[in-house]
Scaffold this motif. Structure first.
Motif, PDB file in Angstrom:
ATOM      1  N   SER A 141      21.302  -2.443  17.025  1.00  0.00           N
ATOM      2  CA  SER A 141      22.415  -2.559  16.076  1.00  0.00           C
ATOM      3  C   SER A 141      22.224  -1.642  14.876  1.00  0.00           C
ATOM      4  O   SER A 141      23.169  -1.392  14.117  1.00  0.00           O
ATOM      5  N   GLN A 142      21.006  -1.118  14.698  1.00  0.00           N
ATOM      6  CA  GLN A 142      20.762  -0.179  13.604  1.00  0.00           C
ATOM      7  C   GLN A 142      21.126   1.256  13.979  1.00  0.00           C
ATOM      8  O   GLN A 142      21.048   2.155  13.151  1.00  0.00           O
ATOM      9  N   TYR A 143      21.498   1.463  15.233  1.00  0.00           N
ATOM     10  CA  TYR A 143      21.903   2.780  15.705  1.00  0.00           C
ATOM     11  C   TYR A 143      23.411   2.819  15.915  1.00  0.00           C
ATOM     12  O   TYR A 143      24.002   1.865  16.416  1.00  0.00           O
ATOM     13  N   ASP A 144      24.026   3.936  15.564  1.00  0.00           N
ATOM     14  CA  ASP A 144      25.447   4.134  15.856  1.00  0.00           C
ATOM     15  C   ASP A 144      25.565   4.621  17.291  1.00  0.00           C
ATOM     16  O   ASP A 144      25.074   5.686  17.641  1.00  0.00           O
ATOM     17  N   ARG A 145      26.204   3.822  18.143  1.00  0.00           N
ATOM     18  CA  ARG A 145      26.327   4.184  19.562  1.00  0.00           C
ATOM     19  C   ARG A 145      27.604   4.956  19.871  1.00  0.00           C
ATOM     20  O   ARG A 145      27.697   5.576  20.925  1.00  0.00           O
ATOM     21  N   TYR A 146      28.591   4.896  18.975  1.00  0.00           N
ATOM     22  CA  TYR A 146      29.924   5.384  19.355  1.00  0.00           C
ATOM     23  C   TYR A 146      30.440   6.538  18.505  1.00  0.00           C
ATOM     24  O   TYR A 146      31.545   7.025  18.739  1.00  0.00           O
ATOM     25  N   VAL A 147      29.650   7.005  17.529  1.00  0.00           N
ATOM     26  CA  VAL A 147      30.069   8.148  16.738  1.00  0.00           C
ATOM     27  C   VAL A 147      30.337   9.326  17.675  1.00  0.00           C
ATOM     28  O   VAL A 147      29.730   9.445  18.728  1.00  0.00           O
ATOM     29  N   LEU A 148      31.259  10.184  17.317  1.00  0.00           N
ATOM     30  CA  LEU A 148      31.789  11.319  18.095  1.00  0.00           C
ATOM     31  C   LEU A 148      32.863  10.890  19.096  1.00  0.00           C
ATOM     32  O   LEU A 148      33.629  11.715  19.573  1.00  0.00           O
ATOM     33  N   GLY A 149      32.887   9.595  19.426  1.00  0.00           N
ATOM     34  CA  GLY A 149      33.995   9.090  20.240  1.00  0.00           C
ATOM     35  C   GLY A 149      33.898   9.365  21.722  1.00  0.00           C
ATOM     36  O   GLY A 149      34.858   9.100  22.462  1.00  0.00           O
ATOM     37  N   ASN A 150      32.758   9.867  22.211  1.00  0.00           N
ATOM     38  CA  ASN A 150      32.639  10.164  23.637  1.00  0.00           C
ATOM     39  C   ASN A 150      31.639   9.283  24.364  1.00  0.00           C
ATOM     40  O   ASN A 150      31.337   9.531  25.532  1.00  0.00           O
ATOM     41  N   THR A 151      31.127   8.259  23.686  1.00  0.00           N
ATOM     42  CA  THR A 151      30.226   7.323  24.357  1.00  0.00           C
ATOM     43  C   THR A 151      31.041   6.393  25.250  1.00  0.00           C
ATOM     44  O   THR A 151      31.958   5.716  24.791  1.00  0.00           O
TER      45      THR A 151
END
Length: 749
Positions: free
Chosen positions: A437-447
């Motif tokens: 939860s401390q990591y952004d998994r969805y930034v850039l919108g292509n995950t």
């Protein structure tokens, strides 16, 4: 102190030099003198010491790593292989993907936040130098026992460093692992993987070709942090006194790196470089020697021009510094102004520090005097190569003879239920969202998919849906029991994880983490693991594109479990066909693919319940892995699966727990007949997966399985608010979730 120049070195052959303090052996120092025909200057000694370190030269591993080339499968997907900053593979439609995993283990123990942060920064720059835009990162991590005091010091800092640097860069963290074992106490493993995307024509290489071309250093200024850095820290063991080398750890600035990335990509788009290298391990020493060695063969550098954060740095320190966020480019004279203009636009400092020539020598000037005059290949590519002695450890036979068959097993329904809950909440199998939860998994919108799914999936092309899936895996206990099989099981699990998402496995990167190569038993583990991985990649037809070796992961005489982390990348023609891990639809049929045998040696059950390690790991059947992958990929392409999840640590029981909790949907399961319930639930046989299938697709899956020779058994139905196994075991999803999610917050809050 007077400047130690080449002239003074020629006239003072008997000057005592601190080569041992820099990690060089007497015979290595003697060889340097033989190469140069004189004693080295202090700057030359600094360069050789960092470039001939274990971390940079691979001097103990080269003789074994050659197998990855000698046994490489014949494939047309590999565009750039081992030897460059990262490998590149063709994924179709004119796109190429570069990916690599590396270690930053010792720096992360000494200074957890900065060690882990700069590990992310370094691997991202490796990907950037290939001409690619970085699109995602992953982090395979290993720590000591969860309840150990030092784990509570190291783990939060490492996680914060990974999240802080990656989040600021705007890169999604899409997967990895977190494993706990006593052998990692004092030697955590912080491995970092990055994936980048480019068009075929955009590939860049690390070579300084074209005499007369200019050498430009750009990015952050050079400081005193990281002098010796990972090149020194990763090339020796720690003593029992703990962290004491903080000045050697690099300090990162993710915002500077973010700007540097965008600056580089604009420079690449304008076609302004003929070669490029990042300044990572060994800093300027590495960049100048590797670029010139791989190019025209010569280079002259004026060290006074290097922008400094600390004006008191000596030339030796400038050459050894591993200050972050720096790059070195080779630029044609006619394009220098355009290059500098783009750097100025992005507020990135850039300075011409030298020129390529065909002299066959790297010369470095400081205050009008020549302080370095070396053949660059001898520094970068012709360092010492050791054939370290190795032998099967004396305790290996006894270890393998001590099987889990002697351990007491749960027999009643109540005991089996309690064991399922205990494993679900164990440190290695519990929910890791306190970390992720401390990591952004969805930034850039292509995950498309990220942890805790089997593999991370990112979209490459928004129009076609082309994408890639990546997974990293390793079970160090299996590798301790049998390093050859353990390496193949790591490969097989990562391969299976990628296939379970519907992606066709394409290529491999590896991070080989071991103890001291000076220990013959450790060296045997390493040799066997490399042999196993090379043989496995040949059989599965997935080439090794590159990677990293990390030795000296031990404190005193205590080595870590042999940990050959394997990353597998696969391609998805359309990410909309990816298959999630969790159960989705009430009424779907649950199918078990693959054969279950009584394989409990090295299992999570033996580890958690009994603290036992012994026996032999699960059988490796790579042909069965290929067949299972074919079923999973073809089924995904045909849209017949609602979900798919590989089985590994914790066996079928843990697989069912994770499938139920992913979306809060239960299951009713009848274990296959002919197997003891305990074995059916907790065996860790490889080449297995569970899939859920709508009724209308069940026979299609069975047809796929029959065509590929994969055993298929119907074991249950999706639905309800609990996990019910046979008629006598039932666990509510709320009880499962409480057991699964409470562990890390309780230990780390």
């Amino acid at each position: 102190m007077s400047l130690d120049t080449v002239k003074s070195a020629e006239t003072t052959p008997d000057v005592t030099q601190p080569y041992a303090d820099l990690g060089l052996k007497p015979d290595e120092y003697a060889r340097i003198r033989e190469i140069l025909g004189r004693r080295p200057t202090s700057c030359e000694l600094a360069m050789y010491s960092v470039m001939w370190s274990e971390h940079c030269s691979y001097k103990s591993s080269k003789v074994h790593l050659r197998q990855f080339g000698e046994k490489a499968p014949q494939t047309d997907v590999l565009m750039v292989g081992m030897g460059e900053n990262a490998g590149v593979v063709d994924i179709g439609d004119g796109y190429a993907v570069t990916f690599k995993v590396e270690s930053h283990n010792h720096p992360s123990y000494v200074e957890p936040y900065q060690g882990a942060a700069t590990g992310i920064g370094g691997i991202v720059r490796d990907i950037l130098t290939m001409g690619a835009r970085p699109v995602a990162v992953m982090d395979p991590l290993r720590f000591g026992p969860l309840d150990a005091e030092d784990t509570r010091r190291v783990l939060p800092g490492v996680v914060a460093g990974i999240g802080g640097y990656g989040n600021c860069l705007g890169l999604p963290n899409i997967g990895g692992e977190v494993v706990f074992d006593p052998t990692y106490l004092g030697n955590p493993l912080v491995n970092a993987l990055c994936v980048g995307v480019m068009k075929h024509d955009d590939i860049k290489l690390a070579k300084a070709s074209g005499p007369g071309n200019q050498v430009i250093l750009f990015g952050a200024r050079t400081g005193g942090d990281g002098i010796g850095g990972v090149s020194v820290l990763a090339s020796e063991t720690f003593d029992a006194e703990g962290p004491s080398k903080r000045p050697s750890v690099q300090v990162g600035d993710p915002f500077a790196e973010k700007v540097l990335i965008e600056c580089c990509l604009e420079i690449f788009a304008a076609d302004l470089v003929v070669g490029i290298q990042d300044l990572g391990g060994a800093g300027l020493s590495c960049a100048t020697t590797e670029l010139s060695s791989a190019g025209a063969g010569g280079m002259h550098v004026v060290l006074d021009r290097v922008p400094l954060r600390d004006s008191t740095l000596a030339p030796e320190e400038i050459l050894m510094s591993e200050s972050q966020e720096r790059m070195c480019a080779i630029v044609e004279p006619s394009k220098v102004d355009a290059f500098l203009e783009i750097c100025s636009k992005w507020d990135v400092e850039a300075v011409v520090i030298g020129e390529v020539n065909d002299s066959g020598r790297l010369t470095v000037e400081w205050r009008g005097e020549t302080v370095v005059d070396v053949p660059p290949r001898t520094v970068a590519h012709e360092g010492p190569v050791y054939e370290r002695p190795y032998e099967r450890p004396a305790d290996q036979d006894a270890l393998q003879a001590d099987t889990a068959s002697r351990l007491p097993r749960p027999a009643t329904a109540a005991e089996l239920r309690a064991t399922i809950l205990r494993l679900a909440g164990s440190p290695n199998l519990c929910d890791k969202s306190w970390i992720t939860s401390q990591y952004d998994r969805y930034v850039l919108g292509n995950t498309v998919l990220a942890m805790p799914d089997d593999a991370g999936v990112v979209r490459v092309d928004e129009e076609s849906g082309l994408g890639v899936a990546v997974s990293t895996d390793c079970n160090g206990r299996f590798a301790r029991l049998d390093p050859y099989a353990g390496a193949q099981l790591a490969l097989a699990e990562a391969y299976r994880n990628v296939a379970a998402k519907g992606a066709r496995p394409l290529a491999v990167t590896d991070c080989l983490n071991f103890g001291s190569p000076e220990d013959p038993g450790v060296m045997w583990q390493f040799a066997e693991a490399v042999r196993g991985l090379a043989d496995g990649c040949l059989e599965l037809e997935v080439p090794v594109t590159g990677g990293n070796v990390s030795f000296y992961n031990q404190t005193g005489e205590t080595a870590i479990l042999p940990t050959p982390v394997v990353g597998v990348l696969g391609v998805l023609p359309d990410v909309r066909t990816r298959v999630p891990m969790g159960f989705v639809n009430d009424g779907d049929t649950i199918l078990l693919l693959g054969d279950t045998r009584e394989e409990l040696d090295g299992s999570e059950w033996a580890h958690v319940v009994h603290g036992h390690l012994g026996g032999t790991p699960p059988m490796v059947d790579l042909e069965a892995e290929r067949s299972l992958a074919a079923v999973l990929v073809e089924g995904a392409e045909q849209g017949v699966f609602s979900s798919a999840h590989d089985l590994s640590e914790g066996g079928l029981a843990q697989g069912l727990v994770e499938c139920c909790l992913a979306n809060g949907i239960g299951a009713r399961v009848e274990l296959p007949t002919g197997l003891d319930a305990f074995v059916a639930l907790f065996s860790e046989s490889a080449a297995r997966a569970i899939v859920s299938v709508p009724a209308q697709h069940r026979y299609a899956v069975e047809a796929f399985a029959e065509m590929h020779g994969v055993t298929v058994a119907e074991i249950g139905t999706v639905g309800g608010g609990s996990l019910r196994i046979n008629a006598d075991i039932e666990i509510s999803l709320s009880d499962l979730r409480e057991a699964h999610t409470a562990t890390l917050p309780a230990a780390l809050a």
